[in-house]
Motif scaffolding. Sequence first.
Motif, PDB file in Angstrom:
ATOM      1  N   SER A  50      -2.701  -8.512   0.165  1.00 27.48           N
ATOM      2  CA  SER A  50      -3.650  -8.083   1.036  1.00 27.48           C
ATOM      3  C   SER A  50      -3.220  -7.223   1.925  1.00 27.48           C
ATOM      4  O   SER A  50      -2.438  -7.560   3.011  1.00 27.48           O
ATOM      5  CB  SER A  50      -4.732  -8.892   1.565  1.00 27.48           C
ATOM      6  OG  SER A  50      -5.553  -9.855   0.696  1.00 27.48           O
ATOM      7  N   LEU A  51      -3.808  -5.559   1.995  1.00 30.43           N
ATOM      8  CA  LEU A  51      -3.227  -4.889   2.945  1.00 30.43           C
ATOM      9  C   LEU A  51      -4.514  -4.098   3.757  1.00 30.43           C
ATOM     10  O   LEU A  51      -5.544  -4.231   3.096  1.00 30.43           O
ATOM     11  CB  LEU A  51      -2.718  -3.506   2.167  1.00 30.43           C
ATOM     12  CG  LEU A  51      -1.420  -3.535   1.515  1.00 30.43           C
ATOM     13  CD1 LEU A  51      -1.335  -2.623   0.567  1.00 30.43           C
ATOM     14  CD2 LEU A  51      -0.393  -4.043   2.422  1.00 30.43           C
ATOM     15  N   LEU A  52      -4.235  -4.123   5.144  1.00 34.88           N
ATOM     16  CA  LEU A  52      -5.261  -3.499   5.908  1.00 34.88           C
ATOM     17  C   LEU A  52      -4.773  -2.192   6.810  1.00 34.88           C
ATOM     18  O   LEU A  52      -3.738  -2.516   7.289  1.00 34.88           O
ATOM     19  CB  LEU A  52      -5.673  -4.843   6.992  1.00 34.88           C
ATOM     20  CG  LEU A  52      -6.848  -4.367   7.824  1.00 34.88           C
ATOM     21  CD1 LEU A  52      -8.221  -4.324   7.017  1.00 34.88           C
ATOM     22  CD2 LEU A  52      -7.012  -5.393   8.920  1.00 34.88           C
ATOM     23  N   PRO A  53      -5.277  -1.193   6.458  1.00 38.94           N
ATOM     24  CA  PRO A  53      -4.708   0.229   7.139  1.00 38.94           C
ATOM     25  C   PRO A  53      -5.377  -0.028   8.585  1.00 38.94           C
ATOM     26  O   PRO A  53      -6.495  -0.270   9.076  1.00 38.94           O
ATOM     27  CB  PRO A  53      -5.594   1.252   6.542  1.00 38.94           C
ATOM     28  CG  PRO A  53      -6.668   0.439   5.823  1.00 38.94           C
ATOM     29  CD  PRO A  53      -6.376  -0.946   5.544  1.00 38.94           C
ATOM     30  N   ILE A  54      -4.414  -0.100   9.549  1.00 40.00           N
ATOM     31  CA  ILE A  54      -4.705  -0.280  11.068  1.00 40.00           C
ATOM     32  C   ILE A  54      -4.906   1.091  11.698  1.00 40.00           C
ATOM     33  O   ILE A  54      -5.147   1.299  12.829  1.00 40.00           O
ATOM     34  CB  ILE A  54      -3.941  -1.144  11.706  1.00 40.00           C
ATOM     35  CG1 ILE A  54      -2.231  -0.660  11.627  1.00 40.00           C
ATOM     36  CG2 ILE A  54      -4.126  -2.587  11.216  1.00 40.00           C
ATOM     37  CD1 ILE A  54      -1.464  -1.193  12.271  1.00 40.00           C
ATOM     38  N   ARG A  55      -4.354   2.296  11.331  1.00 39.36           N
ATOM     39  CA  ARG A  55      -4.481   3.481  12.060  1.00 39.36           C
ATOM     40  C   ARG A  55      -4.421   4.410  10.707  1.00 39.36           C
ATOM     41  O   ARG A  55      -3.497   4.438  10.106  1.00 39.36           O
ATOM     42  CB  ARG A  55      -3.432   3.674  12.871  1.00 39.36           C
ATOM     43  CG  ARG A  55      -3.332   4.835  13.688  1.00 39.36           C
ATOM     44  CD  ARG A  55      -2.203   4.846  14.713  1.00 39.36           C
ATOM     45  NE  ARG A  55      -2.247   6.045  15.306  1.00 39.36           N
ATOM     46  CZ  ARG A  55      -1.692   7.314  14.995  1.00 39.36           C
ATOM     47  NH1 ARG A  55      -1.268   7.219  13.734  1.00 39.36           N
ATOM     48  NH2 ARG A  55      -1.918   8.448  15.642  1.00 39.36           N
ATOM     49  N   TYR A  56      -5.000   5.388  10.882  1.00 35.26           N
ATOM     50  CA  TYR A  56      -5.020   6.746   9.959  1.00 35.26           C
ATOM     51  C   TYR A  56      -5.548   8.017  10.450  1.00 35.26           C
ATOM     52  O   TYR A  56      -6.307   8.005  11.497  1.00 35.26           O
ATOM     53  CB  TYR A  56      -5.532   6.368   8.595  1.00 35.26           C
ATOM     54  CG  TYR A  56      -7.106   5.772   8.464  1.00 35.26           C
ATOM     55  CD1 TYR A  56      -6.965   4.445   8.628  1.00 35.26           C
ATOM     56  CD2 TYR A  56      -8.065   6.560   8.349  1.00 35.26           C
ATOM     57  CE1 TYR A  56      -8.410   3.860   8.572  1.00 35.26           C
ATOM     58  CE2 TYR A  56      -9.360   5.887   8.413  1.00 35.26           C
ATOM     59  CZ  TYR A  56      -9.482   4.844   8.538  1.00 35.26           C
ATOM     60  OH  TYR A  56     -10.714   3.937   8.608  1.00 35.26           O
TER      61      TYR A  56
END
Lengths: 289, 357
Positions: free
Chosen positions: B331-337
Amino acid sequence: MTSAQPPVSNDFWRTTRRSFTAMIRRDGFGLLALVVLALVILGPLYSVVLWAFAERWRYPSLIPTEFGFKFWEQTFSRADIAAALPFSIVLSLVVTALSALICLPASYAFARMRFRGRQALLLSFLATNAFPRFGLYISIAVIFFRLNLIGTVPGVIMIQLVNTLLLMIWIPTAAFQGIDRSLEEAALDVGASPLRVFIQITLPMVMPALSAALLLTFVNTFYEAQGALLIGLPRIVTMPVLMYSLINSQLVTQYGAIVSFVLWLPSLLLLLVAQKLLRGGYLTAGFGV
Amino acid sequence: MARLDIIHLTKQFGNVLAVNDAGFTVQDSEFMCILGPSGCGKSTLLRMIAGFEAPTSGDMQIDGESVTALPPNKRPTAMVFQKYTLWPHMTVYENIAFGLGLRGLSRAVIDQKVHDSLALVSLSGYETRYPAQLSGGQQQRVALARAIVLEPKILLLDEPFSSLDAILRVRLREELKRIQRRLKITAIFVTHDQEEALSLADRIAVMSGGQIEQIDHPSTIYANPQTLFVADFIGAMNLLKASAQDGVLRLGGKQLTAPNGIQSSDKITIALRPEDLMIVPDGTPDAWKAQVDQVMDLGHYRKILVDVPDVGELKVYVTKSMTVNEGDRVSLLPIRYLIYQNDAAPIEVNRPAAALT
């Protein structure tokens, strides 16, 4: 103390022999080519040198039976030779200098500037070499005759200049083209004026090639006979022209041999001097070796 | 040693705008890198500053005085070229002394300066060598000595280390930085190697297609690329096509937190750094399910390629302590974009720390 030292010469010969056999095994064909080349090049020279110093040489002996300088005295006491030798040297120097004056700026322009017809012009210098020379000389002689240039020094200089153009333009053009422009930019960058860049950076770098071109031009001019014969006679006689007539019309073989031997000397000396003056490998670099 | 002002500088070759209205200031003793792909105009810009190319329009000023009309030999700049440009018929000593001799210095002074500059580039004792007797790295060091011995106001470097091997390149880079710091010389360094630029520069100017895209400190360039080009060019980046409608940001069927002020559009690009994708425990809210396709061990970290359904393949960096194998489901979570829209400056989104726990 001496007995402790190994026999140096013995050792030397052994290693020499070993490296020689190794060379044959490694490159037998190269060695064969070397021998053949040496025979073809040195063979005729050997014959000329022998004839120059021979006083008596009759069939069937392989070498002259008597050596001596008798014919040398006779040759150099001839008035035509005493006049032709210094004239030929001066003539070749003048032609070489004039050719450099005309061709070097031209070759710089060919190398550095882009102008219309550049390629065609550059190729046109091949034209004088692409056809039989004599045809060219005849047509030039016709023009020279009308201009009263036959048998004059300017006439001979001009016909010989034609011969030098190809070498004196093509070799320096290639040399100037071969120089990386950023070497010149680097010199500009540290504060040198364009003229100084040319004298201190560009010129030294093309010097090997320029020397080769000058040397070849001098030697070629010195030995040039056809043009000088056609335009110069009867009043102007250069050494090669004289050599032709000596070989063709004299019963004494030695005259021709001695003159050709003497004709060698200037180019040999020049090559030696050039090799001494220019740093090792400099001249060969100019010849593209 | 000096300040350089580039003012509306443009260079046109035929129909091609090699440099398009460049304008920036390099401060006293600043190290500026001009970074861009080949053909972006960075070398042309440097060659205009050195005086080898005349600008079509615009001005260049060193310490407030225009140098635009001066030929290269009259400019207070010195350049280190990409190619080896030591003069082959001169020794190392003569190469370095050439420019000094033109300035009419005495023999003793020249001796001292050549000696000092060689010591600075760690080549003492090489005075009598010819360039052909030196390695590539040594030749470029002599070229550097030849430039700095003249105490130029601006030192220009045109990819000076690009023809050297990787290890030597890094060593010379460090040496150059040390020398620049010590002499406090203003330097402009052109390169296509972002690692070189990021490690050397006080500020980086990123160029593309003759245009300066962004000028900033290396960390800012990396963290906040102002254009899509810079985002793509500097460092590794996942660029994803997205759309927004009624304040909701959609990415291949997934919904992302959208900041205020986002306009409805289907031409939105999301830029996501590989290190800003976290592997989180299954069941974390908003996490993306993904499958690990490939694991590459890169020394102190791992680069993995994951396939996210409806989004595509993404690059992710993970620490070595984390066990990840090919074929794993994570499971991946984008923390900054960053969200790019309509050529405007990007909007940065940081996931609140609470969401991670």
